[in-house]
Design a protein around this motif. Structure first.
Motif, PDB file in Angstrom:
ATOM      1  N   PRO A  57       0.792  -1.235   0.000  1.00 55.83           N
ATOM      2  CA  PRO A  57       0.000   0.000   0.000  1.00 55.83           C
ATOM      3  C   PRO A  57       0.822   1.281   0.000  1.00 55.83           C
ATOM      4  O   PRO A  57       0.258   2.371   0.135  1.00 55.83           O
ATOM      5  CB  PRO A  57      -0.799  -0.127   1.303  1.00 55.83           C
ATOM      6  CG  PRO A  57       0.128  -0.857   2.220  1.00 55.83           C
ATOM      7  CD  PRO A  57       0.849  -1.860   1.337  1.00 55.83           C
ATOM      8  N   ASN A  61      -0.952   4.891   0.099  1.00 54.99           N
ATOM      9  CA  ASN A  61      -0.823   5.683   1.325  1.00 54.99           C
ATOM     10  C   ASN A  61      -0.314   7.088   1.034  1.00 54.99           C
ATOM     11  O   ASN A  61      -0.717   8.051   1.681  1.00 54.99           O
ATOM     12  CB  ASN A  61       0.133   5.001   2.303  1.00 54.99           C
ATOM     13  CG  ASN A  61      -0.430   3.711   2.873  1.00 54.99           C
ATOM     14  OD1 ASN A  61      -1.631   3.464   2.809  1.00 54.99           O
ATOM     15  ND2 ASN A  61       0.425   2.876   3.427  1.00 54.99           N
ATOM     16  N   GLN A  62       0.582   7.213   0.073  1.00 57.84           N
ATOM     17  CA  GLN A  62       1.109   8.530  -0.285  1.00 57.84           C
ATOM     18  C   GLN A  62       0.101   9.338  -1.083  1.00 57.84           C
ATOM     19  O   GLN A  62      -0.051  10.550  -0.876  1.00 57.84           O
ATOM     20  CB  GLN A  62       2.395   8.376  -1.098  1.00 57.84           C
ATOM     21  CG  GLN A  62       3.582   7.847  -0.332  1.00 57.84           C
ATOM     22  CD  GLN A  62       4.814   7.717  -1.216  1.00 57.84           C
ATOM     23  OE1 GLN A  62       4.996   8.465  -2.177  1.00 57.84           O
ATOM     24  NE2 GLN A  62       5.663   6.742  -0.910  1.00 57.84           N
ATOM     25  N   PRO A  65      -3.837   9.447   1.626  1.00 55.94           N
ATOM     26  CA  PRO A  65      -3.462   8.899   2.940  1.00 55.94           C
ATOM     27  C   PRO A  65      -4.616   8.297   3.730  1.00 55.94           C
ATOM     28  O   PRO A  65      -4.397   7.355   4.509  1.00 55.94           O
ATOM     29  CB  PRO A  65      -2.865  10.119   3.655  1.00 55.94           C
ATOM     30  CG  PRO A  65      -2.345  10.992   2.553  1.00 55.94           C
ATOM     31  CD  PRO A  65      -3.335  10.820   1.433  1.00 55.94           C
ATOM     32  N   ASP A  66      -5.832   8.796   3.554  1.00 52.55           N
ATOM     33  CA  ASP A  66      -6.958   8.276   4.348  1.00 52.55           C
ATOM     34  C   ASP A  66      -7.810   7.278   3.572  1.00 52.55           C
ATOM     35  O   ASP A  66      -8.987   7.099   3.866  1.00 52.55           O
ATOM     36  CB  ASP A  66      -7.829   9.426   4.849  1.00 52.55           C
ATOM     37  CG  ASP A  66      -8.456  10.236   3.714  1.00 52.55           C
ATOM     38  OD1 ASP A  66      -8.004  10.093   2.556  1.00 52.55           O
ATOM     39  OD2 ASP A  66      -9.399  11.001   3.987  1.00 52.55           O
ATOM     40  N   GLN A  68      -8.014   4.060   3.546  1.00 51.19           N
ATOM     41  CA  GLN A  68      -8.611   2.950   4.311  1.00 51.19           C
ATOM     42  C   GLN A  68      -9.864   3.408   5.044  1.00 51.19           C
ATOM     43  O   GLN A  68     -10.820   2.628   5.192  1.00 51.19           O
ATOM     44  CB  GLN A  68      -7.599   2.394   5.303  1.00 51.19           C
ATOM     45  CG  GLN A  68      -6.462   1.634   4.646  1.00 51.19           C
ATOM     46  CD  GLN A  68      -5.583   0.955   5.667  1.00 51.19           C
ATOM     47  OE1 GLN A  68      -6.019   0.024   6.360  1.00 51.19           O
ATOM     48  NE2 GLN A  68      -4.340   1.407   5.782  1.00 51.19           N
TER      49      GLN A  68
END
Length: 546
Positions: A57, A61-62, A65-66, A68
């Motif tokens: 991920p 993630n970069q 970032p949110d 999830q």
């Protein structure tokens, strides 16, 4: 002569896959005023996306970032990780402590990559990106200086004879300051660009594998959410490399697939049939007892690694993702690198446009790429694919394990192994091999190709020119059949190629309407006689759960 309608954008992206969508989002995050257009040949975003897939991920993630929190349904955290070495009757589970750390899947997620792309597309559209599914980029357009200035979309409404039908429409031209090619492995336009700009002048040939995948609805007692299993060995012999994966998804679904590396030698080998055989192994078949198969598909993957990377930039554009070949071969992961490459391109493009530059070569991208985690990752594993190709599965895997452990300890081998033999040149003559005779499918656990196609939702307009073109119509019989026993009728996972009797003589019948767009024929044909070009936009598979 009718002139094409023209649309103008700052940035044009070919392909709504992980690389293209990530680049579009990253560009808009940096400068919302830049106009970005994505062309996607599938009927909808994700229609032609097929991967295992366990993803690292790091890129997601970069980029968001949110993610999830906002889209928890997209991914299942890996809960258990197993690796098997199989013979015909049994198998050995390799303890995790013995596997190089790079092969562990801690912190990774199981996904259906088509669903991830569909979600990324919605994020991109929210930022103002224009996405046009069902439009196939058919031709690269160049300006007077020879720089890429965009693409022409394929014409619609042409019959098998090349004549205009009542609904004929000339494909429009789309011009841009920069064009990003994110077509996936063996992209047709990427191949044209490699030839025009000599992008492969200093690279080894690209090498490929064919992945054949099914999704099953299994019984609850056979399901273990988040379980990831990989296997090597049977049913392939030591001189034929490849491996299998089994991933346990939500809703009691299990993805199973087999990847055969396309440098195999036996012309009677069928990757589709190898997956069918694999499912019958005593350690595997229990998972699918009483289960129902719900999806099927296939796709070639670029696995040559660092030595096979082309020069990625040229005047007016960049090759990104699997169009360049950024798969980390031993990790069997390329999505994160594809996304990172798209994100890496964004600053160079935004800076160039801010300075009123267009259609030059984005040297800043090359500098950034050479300093990136993508380069470092591919550099670490550069010898793994050629070692397995040269040494065979057993010795090659042992070598790979040793080098990966050394790399983890900070010791990098000073040599770089080359693999300069193209995949299409490795087949042996039919009279020098033992033909493989596959068992008849039982219709419960194992199946034939045509029954499987129904689960891929394949659709092409039958009355259009074949997108599978023969450079020489005699070669399929005088060379392929005579010398190799028609390998295309074996390696194609969709039954596209078929030897029939025509006027008491053998002839090749091409069932182009079956095509899954996997690109294997364009890669593996011994004399590179089969040329894959885009069919009408919107044709091909319609993957839902892949």
């Amino acid at each position: 002569m009718q002139e094409r309608d023209v649309m103008e954008y700052d940035v044009l992206i070919i392909g709504a896959g992980p690389a293209g969508l990530s680049s579009a989002i990253a560009i808009k995050q940096l400068n919302p005023e830049i106009s970005v257009c994505i062309l996607e040949k599938g009927a909808q975003v994700g229609a032609h996306i097929l991967s295992g897939a366990v993803i690292d991920p790091v890129a997601l993630n970069q980029l968001i970032p949110d993610w999830q929190h906002r889209a928890p349904q997209l991914a299942t955290a890996v809960s258990q990780d197993e690796f098997f070495l199989l013979d015909e009757d049994t198998g050995i589970k390799i303890p995790q402590i013995l596997l190089p750390p790079q092969l562990h899947n801690d912190g990774c997620f199981i996904v259906k990559l088509g669903e991830v792309c569909a979600w990324l597309a919605s994020e991109a559209e929210n930022l103002g990106v224009e996405i046009y599914p069902g439009f196939a980029a058919a031709e690269v357009l160049y300006d007077d200086a020879g720089a890429v200035m965009g693409v022409a979309v394929g014409d619609m409404g042409i019959n098998k004879l090349g004549q205009h039908k009542a609904d004929y429409a000339l494909g429009m031209a789309i011009h841009a300051k920069y064009t990003l090619f994110c077509e996936g492995a063996r992209g047709s336009l990427a191949g044209d660009l490699e030839n025009k700009f000599a992008l492969r002048k200093d690279a080894d040939p690209q090498h490929f594998g064919l992945g054949v995948k099914e999704v099953w609805q299994v019984k609850p007692e056979h399901h273990h959410l988040g379980l990831v299993q990989h296997a090597q060995g049977w049913p392939l012999d030591n001189s034929t490399s490849g491996g299998a994966f089994i991933y346990h998804l939500p809703e009691h679904q299990v993805a199973i697939g087999y990847v055969v590396h396309l440098n195999y030698q036996n012309p009677t080998l069928s990757p589709f049939e190898e997956l069918q055989r694999f499912k019958t192994h005593p350690k595997i078949r229990g998972t699918f007892a009483g289960a129902k198969r719900i999806a099927y598909g296939a796709r070639a993957i670029a696995e040559g690694g660092l030595q096979s990377l082309p020069k990625m930039t040229f005047p007016g554009g960049i090759l990104l993702g699997c169009s360049a070949g950024l798969l980390n071969f031993p990790r069997i992961k390329g999505t994160h690198n594809a996304m990172l490459s798209g994100m890496l391109a964004a600053p160079a493009i935004v800076e160039a446009i801010a300075n009123d530059r267009q259609r030059d070569e984005l040297i800043a991208f090359n500098t950034a790429f050479a300093q990136s985690s993508i380069w470092q990752e591919l550099q670490q594993v550069r010898n793994i694919k050629p070692a397995i190709s040269k040494l065979g599965t057993l010795a090659g895997t042992m070598y790979a394990g040793a080098e990966l452990w050394l790399s983890k300890l900070g010791i990098n081998t000073p040599w770089t192994l080359r693999h300069s033999t193209p995949d299409n040149t490795t087949l042996k003559r039919l009279n020098s091999v033992a033909a493989i005779h596959y068992p008849k499918p039982d219709g419960v656990l194992t199946f034939n190709k045509l029954d499987s196609l129904m689960l891929a939702n394949v659709s092409h307009d039958h009355d259009q020119p074949s997108h599978l073109q023969l450079r020489d119509t005699l070669i399929p019989i005088t060379v392929n059949l005579a010398q190799y026993g028609s390998p295309e009728s074996h390696y194609c996972p969709a039954g596209v190629y078929e030897i029939i009797q025509h006027h008491d003589a053998p002839a090749l019948q091409i069932n182009a309407q079956n095509c899954l767009h996997c690109k294997t024929c364009d890669i593996k044909d011994p004399q590179q006689n089969i040329h894959w070009v885009p069919p009408e936009g919107g044709g091909g598979p319609l993957y839902g759960a892949m």
